[in-house]
Design a protein around this motif. Structure first.
Motif, PDB file in Angstrom:
ATOM      1  N   VAL A   1       0.846  -1.180   0.000  1.00 34.20           N
ATOM      2  CA  VAL A   1       0.000   0.000   0.000  1.00 34.20           C
ATOM      3  C   VAL A   1       0.892   1.245   0.000  1.00 34.20           C
ATOM      4  CG1 VAL A   1      -1.731   1.333   1.229  1.00 34.20           C
ATOM      5  CG2 VAL A   1      -1.856  -1.176   1.187  1.00 34.20           C
ATOM      6  N   GLN A   2       0.503   2.218  -0.826  1.00 32.36           N
ATOM      7  CA  GLN A   2       1.280   3.451  -0.908  1.00 32.36           C
ATOM      8  C   GLN A   2       0.345   4.630  -1.105  1.00 32.36           C
ATOM      9  OE1 GLN A   2       4.140   3.464  -4.108  1.00 32.36           O
ATOM     10  NE2 GLN A   2       5.459   4.929  -3.065  1.00 32.36           N
ATOM     11  N   LEU A   3       0.606   5.693  -0.366  1.00 29.76           N
ATOM     12  CA  LEU A   3      -0.125   6.943  -0.526  1.00 29.76           C
ATOM     13  C   LEU A   3       0.873   8.009  -0.924  1.00 29.76           C
ATOM     14  CD1 LEU A   3      -2.321   6.938   2.729  1.00 29.76           C
ATOM     15  CD2 LEU A   3      -2.831   5.911   0.524  1.00 29.76           C
ATOM     16  N   GLN A   4       0.595   8.733  -1.992  1.00 28.68           N
ATOM     17  CA  GLN A   4       1.500   9.777  -2.467  1.00 28.68           C
ATOM     18  C   GLN A   4       0.776  11.104  -2.517  1.00 28.68           C
ATOM     19  OE1 GLN A   4       3.223   8.495  -6.195  1.00 28.68           O
ATOM     20  NE2 GLN A   4       4.654   7.092  -5.195  1.00 28.68           N
ATOM     21  N   ALA A   5       1.159  11.984  -1.606  1.00 24.53           N
ATOM     22  CA  ALA A   5       0.551  13.303  -1.539  1.00 24.53           C
ATOM     23  C   ALA A   5       1.338  14.300  -2.375  1.00 24.53           C
ATOM     24  CB  ALA A   5       0.491  13.771  -0.091  1.00 24.53           C
ATOM     25  N   SER A   6       0.613  15.242  -2.964  1.00 18.44           N
ATOM     26  CA  SER A   6       1.250  16.287  -3.762  1.00 18.44           C
ATOM     27  C   SER A   6       0.346  17.509  -3.816  1.00 18.44           C
ATOM     28  CB  SER A   6       1.527  15.779  -5.178  1.00 18.44           C
ATOM     29  OG  SER A   6       0.319  15.414  -5.821  1.00 18.44           O
ATOM     30  N   GLY A   7       0.886  18.597  -4.347  1.00 25.90           N
ATOM     31  CA  GLY A   7       0.070  19.778  -4.559  1.00 25.90           C
ATOM     32  C   GLY A   7       0.349  20.948  -3.631  1.00 25.90           C
ATOM     33  N   GLY A   8       1.213  20.751  -2.657  1.00 24.59           N
ATOM     34  CA  GLY A   8       1.528  21.841  -1.747  1.00 24.59           C
ATOM     35  C   GLY A   8       2.335  22.925  -2.433  1.00 24.59           C
ATOM     36  N   GLY A   9       2.497  24.044  -1.742  1.00 23.86           N
ATOM     37  CA  GLY A   9       3.267  25.141  -2.293  1.00 23.86           C
ATOM     38  C   GLY A   9       3.093  26.395  -1.484  1.00 23.86           C
TER      39      GLY A   9
END
Length: 123
Positions: A1-9
């Motif tokens: 299982v893997q969760l990949q968060a993105s979109g910060g800035g």
């Protein structure tokens, strides 16, 4: 299982960002977003309990943030509008195999965590 968060800035106060969390490996009972500011404990932001369709928000983000799930893309989103400097934190997505409404806002209720994405709101 893997969760990949993105979109910060980095964004100015009043601006918007959309965070994404791609999910690989399995389905879950619930998923949520948490955040942690420097020197503070991890804080609940929002969550979806898929088994009942229930969506819950921290009072501090109600009316400004929207959590959603795109099942076709296996991706959890957090749309953040009207951002404030106090929203500055590392944001984490999380997934739970089994959860209840009474525990959905508790970090220890979640089994898997993404790596975190930094959101900085300037005044």
């Amino acid at each position: 299982v893997q969760l990949q968060a993105s979109g910060g800035g980095l964004v100015q106060a009043g601006g918007s960002l959309r965070l994404s969390c791609a999910v690989y490996g399995r389905t879950f009972s619930a998923m949520g977003w948490f955040r942690q500011a420097p020197g503070k404990e991890r804080e609940f932001v929002a969550a979806i309990r898929f088994t009942t369709g229930t969506i819950i928000y921290n009072d501090s983000v109600k009316g400004r943030f929207t959590i959603s799930m795109d099942n076709a893309k296996n991706t959890l989103y957090l749309q953040m509008n009207s951002l404030k400097p106090e929203d500055t934190a590392v944001y984490y997505c999380a997934a739970a195999a089994i959860i209840t409404i009474s525990t959905i806002s508790i970090p220890a209720s979640y089994d898997y965590w993404g790596q975190g994405t930094l959101v900085t709101v300037s005044s």
